[in-house]
Design a protein around this motif. Structure first.
Motif, mmCIF file in Angstrom:
data_model
loop_
_atom_site.group_PDB
_atom_site.id
_atom_site.type_symbol
_atom_site.label_atom_id
_atom_site.label_comp_id
_atom_site.label_asym_id
_atom_site.label_seq_id
_atom_site.Cartn_x
_atom_site.Cartn_y
_atom_site.Cartn_z
ATOM 1 N N SER A 1 3.468 26.913 -24.373
ATOM 2 C CA SER A 1 4.290 27.215 -23.200
ATOM 3 C C SER A 1 5.754 27.006 -23.563
ATOM 4 O O SER A 1 6.092 26.288 -24.507
ATOM 5 N N THR A 2 6.604 27.650 -22.794
ATOM 6 C CA THR A 2 8.048 27.507 -22.988
ATOM 7 C C THR A 2 8.744 27.839 -21.680
ATOM 8 O O THR A 2 8.137 28.405 -20.775
ATOM 9 N N LYS A 3 10.010 27.493 -21.569
ATOM 10 C CA LYS A 3 10.819 27.798 -20.401
ATOM 11 C C LYS A 3 12.035 28.597 -20.844
ATOM 12 O O LYS A 3 12.608 28.342 -21.900
ATOM 13 N N PHE A 4 12.403 29.596 -20.025
ATOM 14 C CA PHE A 4 13.595 30.390 -20.258
ATOM 15 C C PHE A 4 14.488 30.285 -19.030
ATOM 16 O O PHE A 4 14.017 30.443 -17.908
ATOM 17 N N LEU A 5 15.751 30.014 -19.223
ATOM 18 C CA LEU A 5 16.708 30.066 -18.124
ATOM 19 C C LEU A 5 17.216 31.495 -18.020
ATOM 20 O O LEU A 5 17.662 32.075 -19.003
ATOM 21 N N VAL A 6 17.120 32.066 -16.833
ATOM 22 C CA VAL A 6 17.586 33.431 -16.596
ATOM 23 C C VAL A 6 18.890 33.337 -15.820
ATOM 24 O O VAL A 6 18.911 32.828 -14.699
ATOM 25 N N HIS A 7 19.969 33.811 -16.429
ATOM 26 C CA HIS A 7 21.297 33.675 -15.830
ATOM 27 C C HIS A 7 21.837 34.968 -15.232
ATOM 28 O O HIS A 7 22.930 34.977 -14.683
ATOM 29 N N THR A 8 21.103 36.073 -15.351
ATOM 30 C CA THR A 8 21.590 37.350 -14.831
ATOM 31 C C THR A 8 20.534 37.986 -13.940
ATOM 32 O O THR A 8 19.333 37.750 -14.111
ATOM 33 N N TYR A 9 20.995 38.809 -13.000
ATOM 34 C CA TYR A 9 20.090 39.544 -12.127
ATOM 35 C C TYR A 9 19.700 40.842 -12.809
ATOM 36 O O TYR A 9 20.546 41.593 -13.251
ATOM 37 N N SER A 10 18.438 41.107 -12.893
ATOM 38 C CA SER A 10 17.903 42.376 -13.375
ATOM 39 C C SER A 10 16.469 42.166 -13.806
ATOM 40 O O SER A 10 15.862 41.135 -13.525
ATOM 41 N N LYS A 11 15.905 43.148 -14.509
ATOM 42 C CA LYS A 11 14.557 43.030 -15.027
ATOM 43 C C LYS A 11 14.631 42.484 -16.446
ATOM 44 O O LYS A 11 15.446 42.917 -17.249
ATOM 45 N N HIS A 12 13.780 41.530 -16.755
ATOM 46 C CA HIS A 12 13.719 40.912 -18.075
ATOM 47 C C HIS A 12 12.303 41.056 -18.620
ATOM 48 O O HIS A 12 11.338 40.882 -17.885
ATOM 49 N N MET A 13 12.187 41.353 -19.900
ATOM 50 C CA MET A 13 10.888 41.495 -20.523
ATOM 51 C C MET A 13 10.714 40.388 -21.564
ATOM 52 O O MET A 13 11.587 40.175 -22.399
ATOM 53 N N PHE A 14 9.608 39.674 -21.476
ATOM 54 C CA PHE A 14 9.278 38.630 -22.429
ATOM 55 C C PHE A 14 7.973 39.019 -23.115
ATOM 56 O O PHE A 14 7.049 39.493 -22.462
ATOM 57 N N THR A 15 7.903 38.819 -24.425
ATOM 58 C CA THR A 15 6.693 39.156 -25.162
ATOM 59 C C THR A 15 6.291 38.004 -26.072
ATOM 60 O O THR A 15 7.124 37.202 -26.488
ATOM 61 N N CYS A 16 5.002 37.939 -26.368
ATOM 62 C CA CYS A 16 4.462 36.987 -27.341
ATOM 63 C C CYS A 16 3.878 37.796 -28.490
ATOM 64 O O CYS A 16 3.124 38.740 -28.273
ATOM 65 N N LYS A 17 4.238 37.418 -29.689
ATOM 66 C CA LYS A 17 3.733 38.121 -30.868
ATOM 67 C C LYS A 17 3.210 37.102 -31.869
ATOM 68 O O LYS A 17 3.648 35.959 -31.883
ATOM 69 N N ILE A 18 2.269 37.542 -32.681
ATOM 70 C CA ILE A 18 1.780 36.713 -33.774
ATOM 71 C C ILE A 18 2.078 37.436 -35.088
ATOM 72 O O ILE A 18 2.219 38.650 -35.115
ATOM 73 N N VAL A 19 2.194 36.666 -36.161
ATOM 74 C CA VAL A 19 2.358 37.246 -37.486
ATOM 75 C C VAL A 19 1.019 37.141 -38.195
ATOM 76 O O VAL A 19 0.478 36.049 -38.369
ATOM 77 N N CYS A 20 0.475 38.279 -38.552
ATOM 78 C CA CYS A 20 -0.825 38.339 -39.201
ATOM 79 C C CYS A 20 -0.702 39.271 -40.409
ATOM 80 O O CYS A 20 -0.376 40.446 -40.248
ATOM 81 N N GLU A 21 -0.930 38.739 -41.572
ATOM 82 C CA GLU A 21 -0.807 39.509 -42.807
ATOM 83 C C GLU A 21 0.575 40.160 -42.902
ATOM 84 O O GLU A 21 0.717 41.333 -43.209
ATOM 85 N N TYR A 22 1.586 39.397 -42.613
ATOM 86 C CA TYR A 22 2.991 39.813 -42.692
ATOM 87 C C TYR A 22 3.359 40.914 -41.692
ATOM 88 O O TYR A 22 4.359 41.582 -41.828
ATOM 89 N N LYS A 23 2.527 41.138 -40.688
ATOM 90 C CA LYS A 23 2.820 42.119 -39.645
ATOM 91 C C LYS A 23 2.867 41.395 -38.304
ATOM 92 O O LYS A 23 2.086 40.491 -38.055
ATOM 93 N N LYS A 24 3.790 41.818 -37.456
ATOM 94 C CA LYS A 24 3.853 41.253 -36.108
ATOM 95 C C LYS A 24 2.928 42.037 -35.197
ATOM 96 O O LYS A 24 2.880 43.262 -35.243
ATOM 97 N N LYS A 25 2.182 41.317 -34.376
ATOM 98 C CA LYS A 25 1.252 41.947 -33.443
ATOM 99 C C LYS A 25 1.523 41.416 -32.047
ATOM 100 O O LYS A 25 1.547 40.202 -31.830
ATOM 101 N N LEU A 26 1.724 42.325 -31.104
ATOM 102 C CA LEU A 26 1.950 41.959 -29.705
ATOM 103 C C LEU A 26 0.638 41.478 -29.106
ATOM 104 O O LEU A 26 -0.376 42.165 -29.177
#
Length: 75
Positions: free
Chosen positions: A2-27
């Protein structure tokens, strides 16, 4: 994990989690968050209907800008 993000601006924000597997990032997950102001209570509501079968037309002061998608329903 888990983590926390402070959002300081109004609008839409996209957050993603990725893993590194065999030197490739996977969403693996993500979320879109809209930040803004909660809507004010409508003021100066006025409705008028012409004739018995006419559709009512209503206007009101929405208050401050919300910066998010806001739907108003009159009941």
């Amino acid at each position: 994990v888990s983590t926390k993000f402070l959002v300081h601006t109004y609008s839409k924000h996209m957050f993603t989690c990725k893993i590194v597997c065999e030197y490739k990032k996977k969403l693996i997950c993500g979320i879109d968050i809209e930040s803004g102001n909660p809507p004010d209570e409508p003021r100066n509501v006025s409705c008028i209907q012409y004739g018995i079968d006419g559709q009512p037309t209503c206007t009101w002061d929405k208050g401050r800008l919300t910066y998010i998608s806001t739907t108003y329903v009159i009941q």
